[in-house]
Design a protein around this motif. Structure first.
Motif, PDB file in Angstrom:
ATOM      1  N   PRO A  76       0.826  -1.213   0.000  1.00  0.00           N
ATOM      2  CA  PRO A  76       0.000   0.000   0.000  1.00  0.00           C
ATOM      3  C   PRO A  76       0.860   1.262   0.000  1.00  0.00           C
ATOM      4  CG  PRO A  76       0.054  -0.960   2.186  1.00  0.00           C
ATOM      5  CD  PRO A  76       0.792  -1.911   1.277  1.00  0.00           C
ATOM      6  N   ILE A  77       0.289   2.330  -0.468  1.00  0.00           N
ATOM      7  CA  ILE A  77       1.013   3.600  -0.529  1.00  0.00           C
ATOM      8  C   ILE A  77       1.426   4.059   0.874  1.00  0.00           C
ATOM      9  CG2 ILE A  77      -1.020   5.096  -0.450  1.00  0.00           C
ATOM     10  CD1 ILE A  77       0.526   6.730  -2.702  1.00  0.00           C
ATOM     11  N   GLU A  78       0.644   3.695   1.876  1.00  0.00           N
ATOM     12  CA  GLU A  78       0.987   4.069   3.246  1.00  0.00           C
ATOM     13  C   GLU A  78       2.300   3.429   3.692  1.00  0.00           C
ATOM     14  OE1 GLU A  78      -3.469   4.361   2.917  1.00  0.00           O
ATOM     15  OE2 GLU A  78      -1.992   2.862   2.352  1.00  0.00           O
ATOM     16  N   GLU A  79       2.615   2.265   3.161  1.00  0.00           N
ATOM     17  CA  GLU A  79       3.859   1.589   3.529  1.00  0.00           C
ATOM     18  C   GLU A  79       5.072   2.411   3.087  1.00  0.00           C
ATOM     19  OE1 GLU A  79       6.180  -1.451   5.274  1.00  0.00           O
ATOM     20  OE2 GLU A  79       4.082  -0.889   5.464  1.00  0.00           O
ATOM     21  N   LEU A  80       4.979   3.023   1.928  1.00  0.00           N
ATOM     22  CA  LEU A  80       6.075   3.887   1.468  1.00  0.00           C
ATOM     23  C   LEU A  80       6.247   5.079   2.406  1.00  0.00           C
ATOM     24  CD1 LEU A  80       5.439   3.861  -2.380  1.00  0.00           C
ATOM     25  CD2 LEU A  80       7.008   2.438  -1.055  1.00  0.00           C
ATOM     26  N   GLY A  81       5.123   5.663   2.822  1.00  0.00           N
ATOM     27  CA  GLY A  81       5.192   6.767   3.775  1.00  0.00           C
ATOM     28  C   GLY A  81       5.777   6.328   5.105  1.00  0.00           C
ATOM     29  N   PHE A  82       5.396   5.138   5.556  1.00  0.00           N
ATOM     30  CA  PHE A  82       5.923   4.634   6.820  1.00  0.00           C
ATOM     31  C   PHE A  82       7.419   4.358   6.735  1.00  0.00           C
ATOM     32  CE2 PHE A  82       7.069   1.078   9.595  1.00  0.00           C
ATOM     33  CZ  PHE A  82       6.838   1.685  10.821  1.00  0.00           C
ATOM     34  N   ILE A  83       7.860   3.828   5.617  1.00  0.00           N
ATOM     35  CA  ILE A  83       9.287   3.531   5.436  1.00  0.00           C
ATOM     36  C   ILE A  83      10.106   4.819   5.505  1.00  0.00           C
ATOM     37  CG2 ILE A  83      10.968   2.836   3.676  1.00  0.00           C
ATOM     38  CD1 ILE A  83       9.044   0.560   2.939  1.00  0.00           C
ATOM     39  N   VAL A  84       9.659   5.856   4.833  1.00  0.00           N
ATOM     40  CA  VAL A  84      10.372   7.135   4.866  1.00  0.00           C
ATOM     41  C   VAL A  84      10.331   7.720   6.275  1.00  0.00           C
ATOM     42  CG1 VAL A  84      10.371   9.513   4.015  1.00  0.00           C
ATOM     43  CG2 VAL A  84      10.046   7.606   2.421  1.00  0.00           C
ATOM     44  N   PHE A  85       9.166   7.637   6.933  1.00  0.00           N
ATOM     45  CA  PHE A  85       9.053   8.130   8.308  1.00  0.00           C
ATOM     46  C   PHE A  85      10.005   7.380   9.233  1.00  0.00           C
ATOM     47  CE2 PHE A  85       7.209   7.422  12.530  1.00  0.00           C
ATOM     48  CZ  PHE A  85       7.309   8.716  13.023  1.00  0.00           C
ATOM     49  N   LEU A  86      10.036   6.060   9.121  1.00  0.00           N
ATOM     50  CA  LEU A  86      10.893   5.255   9.984  1.00  0.00           C
ATOM     51  C   LEU A  86      12.370   5.614   9.790  1.00  0.00           C
ATOM     52  CD1 LEU A  86      11.101   2.940  12.023  1.00  0.00           C
ATOM     53  CD2 LEU A  86      11.175   1.359  10.091  1.00  0.00           C
ATOM     54  N   ALA A  87      12.775   5.791   8.545  1.00  0.00           N
ATOM     55  CA  ALA A  87      14.165   6.160   8.273  1.00  0.00           C
ATOM     56  C   ALA A  87      14.482   7.546   8.839  1.00  0.00           C
ATOM     57  CB  ALA A  87      14.426   6.130   6.768  1.00  0.00           C
ATOM     58  N   TYR A  88      13.574   8.498   8.679  1.00  0.00           N
ATOM     59  CA  TYR A  88      13.812   9.871   9.145  1.00  0.00           C
ATOM     60  C   TYR A  88      13.812   9.953  10.672  1.00  0.00           C
ATOM     61  CZ  TYR A  88      13.339  14.977   9.434  1.00  0.00           C
ATOM     62  OH  TYR A  88      13.513  16.314   9.720  1.00  0.00           O
ATOM     63  N   VAL A  89      12.833   9.320  11.321  1.00  0.00           N
ATOM     64  CA  VAL A  89      12.776   9.384  12.782  1.00  0.00           C
ATOM     65  C   VAL A  89      13.984   8.683  13.387  1.00  0.00           C
ATOM     66  CG1 VAL A  89      11.366   7.321  13.247  1.00  0.00           C
ATOM     67  CG2 VAL A  89      11.230   9.278  14.774  1.00  0.00           C
ATOM     68  N   SER A  90      14.467   7.621  12.744  1.00  0.00           N
ATOM     69  CA  SER A  90      15.664   6.935  13.242  1.00  0.00           C
ATOM     70  C   SER A  90      16.888   7.830  13.131  1.00  0.00           C
ATOM     71  CB  SER A  90      15.896   5.641  12.461  1.00  0.00           C
ATOM     72  OG  SER A  90      14.818   4.756  12.631  1.00  0.00           O
ATOM     73  N   LEU A  91      17.011   8.540  12.022  1.00  0.00           N
ATOM     74  CA  LEU A  91      18.148   9.445  11.835  1.00  0.00           C
ATOM     75  C   LEU A  91      18.126  10.584  12.854  1.00  0.00           C
ATOM     76  CD1 LEU A  91      20.635  10.281  10.175  1.00  0.00           C
ATOM     77  CD2 LEU A  91      19.068  11.549   8.680  1.00  0.00           C
ATOM     78  N   VAL A  92      16.958  11.163  13.073  1.00  0.00           N
ATOM     79  CA  VAL A  92      16.838  12.262  14.032  1.00  0.00           C
ATOM     80  C   VAL A  92      17.110  11.770  15.454  1.00  0.00           C
ATOM     81  CG1 VAL A  92      15.208  13.916  15.061  1.00  0.00           C
ATOM     82  CG2 VAL A  92      15.333  13.661  12.576  1.00  0.00           C
ATOM     83  N   ALA A  93      16.597  10.596  15.793  1.00  0.00           N
ATOM     84  CA  ALA A  93      16.845  10.041  17.132  1.00  0.00           C
ATOM     85  C   ALA A  93      18.327   9.745  17.333  1.00  0.00           C
ATOM     86  CB  ALA A  93      16.019   8.772  17.332  1.00  0.00           C
ATOM     87  N   LEU A  94      18.965   9.193  16.328  1.00  0.00           N
ATOM     88  CA  LEU A  94      20.393   8.901  16.424  1.00  0.00           C
ATOM     89  C   LEU A  94      21.211  10.194  16.569  1.00  0.00           C
ATOM     90  CD1 LEU A  94      22.639   6.760  16.295  1.00  0.00           C
ATOM     91  CD2 LEU A  94      22.676   7.121  13.825  1.00  0.00           C
ATOM     92  N   ALA A  95      20.881  11.194  15.771  1.00  0.00           N
ATOM     93  CA  ALA A  95      21.602  12.468  15.857  1.00  0.00           C
ATOM     94  C   ALA A  95      21.370  13.143  17.208  1.00  0.00           C
ATOM     95  CB  ALA A  95      21.165  13.392  14.720  1.00  0.00           C
ATOM     96  N   GLY A  96      20.154  13.051  17.732  1.00  0.00           N
ATOM     97  CA  GLY A  96      19.869  13.629  19.044  1.00  0.00           C
ATOM     98  C   GLY A  96      20.622  12.911  20.151  1.00  0.00           C
ATOM     99  N   ALA A  97      20.651  11.584  20.096  1.00  0.00           N
ATOM    100  CA  ALA A  97      21.388  10.812  21.105  1.00  0.00           C
ATOM    101  C   ALA A  97      22.876  11.114  21.028  1.00  0.00           C
ATOM    102  CB  ALA A  97      21.130   9.322  20.898  1.00  0.00           C
ATOM    103  N   GLU A  98      23.381  11.227  19.812  1.00  0.00           N
ATOM    104  CA  GLU A  98      24.798  11.550  19.640  1.00  0.00           C
ATOM    105  C   GLU A  98      25.128  12.917  20.247  1.00  0.00           C
ATOM    106  OE1 GLU A  98      27.786  10.915  15.991  1.00  0.00           O
ATOM    107  OE2 GLU A  98      26.165  12.332  15.571  1.00  0.00           O
ATOM    108  N   ARG A  99      24.260  13.884  20.038  1.00  0.00           N
ATOM    109  CA  ARG A  99      24.499  15.219  20.594  1.00  0.00           C
ATOM    110  C   ARG A  99      24.474  15.197  22.117  1.00  0.00           C
ATOM    111  NH1 ARG A  99      21.602  20.197  18.115  1.00  0.00           N
ATOM    112  NH2 ARG A  99      22.978  19.559  16.443  1.00  0.00           N
TER     113      ARG A  99
END
Length: 109
Positions: A76-99
């Motif tokens: 479903p099209i929602e899966e593509l949105g979820f995949i992008v969201f998951l990748a972005y939230v993971s990157l932001v969480a990792l960058a925040g933890a690193e800081r």
């Protein structure tokens, strides 16, 4: 057909984007690297999804919250949105933890 899940994903992504913008963690710090990281991670997750669909492990379930629009069978099209969201939230969480860890290490010296 309902847009609830897709709109929910969009709102969650905007919320993560607001956190990113406030503390300049990923996209608002180094845009090209962040786009590359999110794109690469999303591509890997999409390949995993497609492999799961091909092997019959992932199937499209019925939900009143989804649009019913499929990009490919069982994708479903929602899966593509979820995949992008998951990748972005993971990157932001990792960058925040690193800081946070960098600041703690700097304060301890």
């Amino acid at each position: 057909m309902s847009l609830a899940y897709l709109v929910g994903l969009l709102l969650a992504t905007l919320g993560v984007g607001a956190i990113d913008a406030r503390w300049r963690l990923a996209l608002f710090r180094e845009p090209l690297r962040a786009i590359g990281a999110v794109g690469g991670t999303a591509a890997v997750l999409l390949i995993i999804d497609l492999a799961g669909i091909a092997t019959g492990n992932f199937r499209l379930g019925a939900s009143p919250w989804m649009t019913g629009v499929e990009v490919l069978p069982h994708l479903p099209i929602e899966e593509l949105g979820f995949i992008v969201f998951l990748a972005y939230v993971s990157l932001v969480a990792l960058a925040g933890a690193e800081r946070i860890l960098d600041r703690r290490a700097g304060a301890a010296v």
